[in-house]
Design a protein around this motif. Sequence first.
Motif, PDB file in Angstrom:
ATOM      1  N   ASP A 594     -13.413  17.642  13.074  1.00 60.68           N
ATOM      2  CA  ASP A 594     -12.441  16.636  12.649  1.00 60.68           C
ATOM      3  C   ASP A 594     -11.171  16.904  13.450  1.00 60.68           C
ATOM      4  OD1 ASP A 594     -10.587  14.999  11.476  1.00 60.68           O
ATOM      5  OD2 ASP A 594     -11.152  15.485   9.414  1.00 60.68           O
ATOM      6  N   LYS A 596      -8.484  15.451  13.803  1.00 53.78           N
ATOM      7  CA  LYS A 596      -7.192  15.230  13.127  1.00 53.78           C
ATOM      8  C   LYS A 596      -6.655  16.535  12.554  1.00 53.78           C
ATOM      9  CE  LYS A 596      -8.506  12.067  10.147  1.00 53.78           C
ATOM     10  NZ  LYS A 596      -9.936  11.971  10.487  1.00 53.78           N
ATOM     11  N   VAL A 638      -7.613  13.631  19.881  1.00 50.64           N
ATOM     12  CA  VAL A 638      -7.269  13.391  18.477  1.00 50.64           C
ATOM     13  C   VAL A 638      -7.794  12.029  18.053  1.00 50.64           C
ATOM     14  CG1 VAL A 638      -5.389  13.143  16.830  1.00 50.64           C
ATOM     15  CG2 VAL A 638      -5.220  14.828  18.648  1.00 50.64           C
ATOM     16  N   SER A 639      -8.463  11.997  16.900  1.00 52.33           N
ATOM     17  CA  SER A 639      -8.985  10.739  16.381  1.00 52.33           C
ATOM     18  C   SER A 639      -7.836   9.798  16.057  1.00 52.33           C
ATOM     19  CB  SER A 639      -9.808  10.980  15.114  1.00 52.33           C
ATOM     20  OG  SER A 639     -10.826  11.917  15.369  1.00 52.33           O
TER      21      SER A 639
END
Length: 640
Positions: A594, A596, A638-639
Amino acid sequence: MAAARDQLLDAIRALMAAHSPPLHALVVPSEDAHQSEYVSEQDKRREFISGFTGSAGLALITMNEALLWTDGRYFLQATQQLSDRWKLMRMGEDPSVEAWIADNLADEAVIGINPWCISVDSAQRYEHAFSKKNQTLFQLYSDLVDEVWKDRPPVEPRPVIVHPVEFAGLSVSEKIKELREKLVHEKASAIIITALDEVAWLYNIRGSDVDYSPVVHSYAIVTLHSAFFYVDKRKVTIEVQKYMAQNGIDIREYETVQSDASLLSSGQLKSSVHGERDINEVETSKIWIDSGSCCLALYSKLSPHQVLPLQSPIALPKAVKNPTELDGLRKAHIRDGAAVVQYLAWLDNQMQENYGASGYFSEIKGSHKKENLGTKLTEVSVSDKLEGFRATKEHFRGLSFPTISSVGPNAAVIHYKPEASTCSEMDADKIYLCDSGAQYLDGTTDITRTVHFGKPSEHEKSCYTAVLKGHIALDIAVFPNGTTGHALDILSRAPLWREGLDYRHGTGHGIGSYLNVHEGPHLISFRPSARNVPLQASMTVTDEPGYYEDGSFGIRLENVLICKEANAKFNFGEKGYLAFEHITWAPYQAKLIDTKLLTPVEIDWVNTYHSECRKILEPYLNKQEKEWLRKATEPIAVSS
């Protein structure tokens, strides 16, 4: 099997009652006569009597109870393997075995122990605890477990092998010279060496007496002018005889070490190679033993006033790798990384073909499991394939421990060992954790990667990412000389702690140079013993945080690091600063990250690592494998 083990408990208790003096309890350790972590089949007494197969633990049998102590790596496994006649005692949570005995057994109780299978440190700790109730630690002449173990595996004489200097980096004469200088410095005239990897390292020999560890069942005694090698002579080839003679080492039968310890104590030990004993080797001289690895049986042959009980002077030189060993370890890890990438690429393809998985790269939910399309894949069958990839690599000599190939809930069993008859089938909808390693002539490897071939949950991603953050935090650490692994352990745990998570094992262990996969004396851990030895440049250590949810999944990421001098801007206190170099090469699965939750520094670390990984491993891969690796190492961002 459980019923048979219950009968064994009854048989043991009958022997305890008939013993003179009668025994109120019997301690059955995991260790062999060399205090080894991993032991040969004929030394697995605790496993035989309890049914628990983990590498660490201790059994206690009283006339009414059977208890097994083990550490946090094995709590779940022990609950699954112990019958209802056994009680699990959790190390770090329940009282220690000696405290339990002192509190629960009667005054003047007699506790039996095989004196070959307990260290001096442990024996003295027990005796101190037992003293308040006048309880006795009794040294048995024969092991009671052996008496009821009717089909105990026989000893197989496997040959001793000379380990060439081109891999060892230092000759035997250089190592013995340095050892003797340390004896003189400590005013000792001799040392008894009992740890198998220390004998192997000192004499530059290897063997195959213990599965996964290239060691020989042997002892060494080194005096100021003589050196002895105690081994089953059936294992000694003409080549080894010549090699030992050239290096002034006297070969003796394995069993004579006890009588020679007595002769050493009285100043009567003579070498057939060197003739006369040294005039300084007399009763008043100190004999060095490592009380953590020397067994009670040998210690009992020495006069207590003679003994110099210090950490073995071989432990640090073995742990602080020489340039040849470091070069070999780097090369071994590159070949090993190529094997792991070949395996992951193969497994990705197999999971898609046989199970309709979305695969290593895609998060799209795969179709339902395809029936009758190709081969059934199990935890064991896929790990065998991984071993096959490794076996094609130069200098391969076998695995360094049983591969932990674990799907879903099994991945939550920290040291899970799959068996062909009971292991799980691969599952595209569950996490797969693979912790594996190999022995190569130029180095020992240990790597863990965790992957998902379907659609991981958000919770699984956040847990994986927390583990990755801890993994990176240790990798990029800079710290002053004199820092111990106890101080560094928190770096890997902090990202997990922030989420209220943790793991019940240490963060890192040393690794051998074609020796034991777990090597001390240093470690990175919350355990107090991690305070004992500071990290030094040229030590190796693993970086392996994890997270485990019982009944659901487990995550672990592991690289091997080399400790090196840091290129720090300043040098406060003139201490010198240290950092790490990672030598393990295999990608991290992007879809489990993830992004983020990662900082820019962490994203840059992953991308740099992946770029290096691709460049280093590509020469060892075919076209399809290169393409897979290229895709697996694409930069992450980064998402949005």
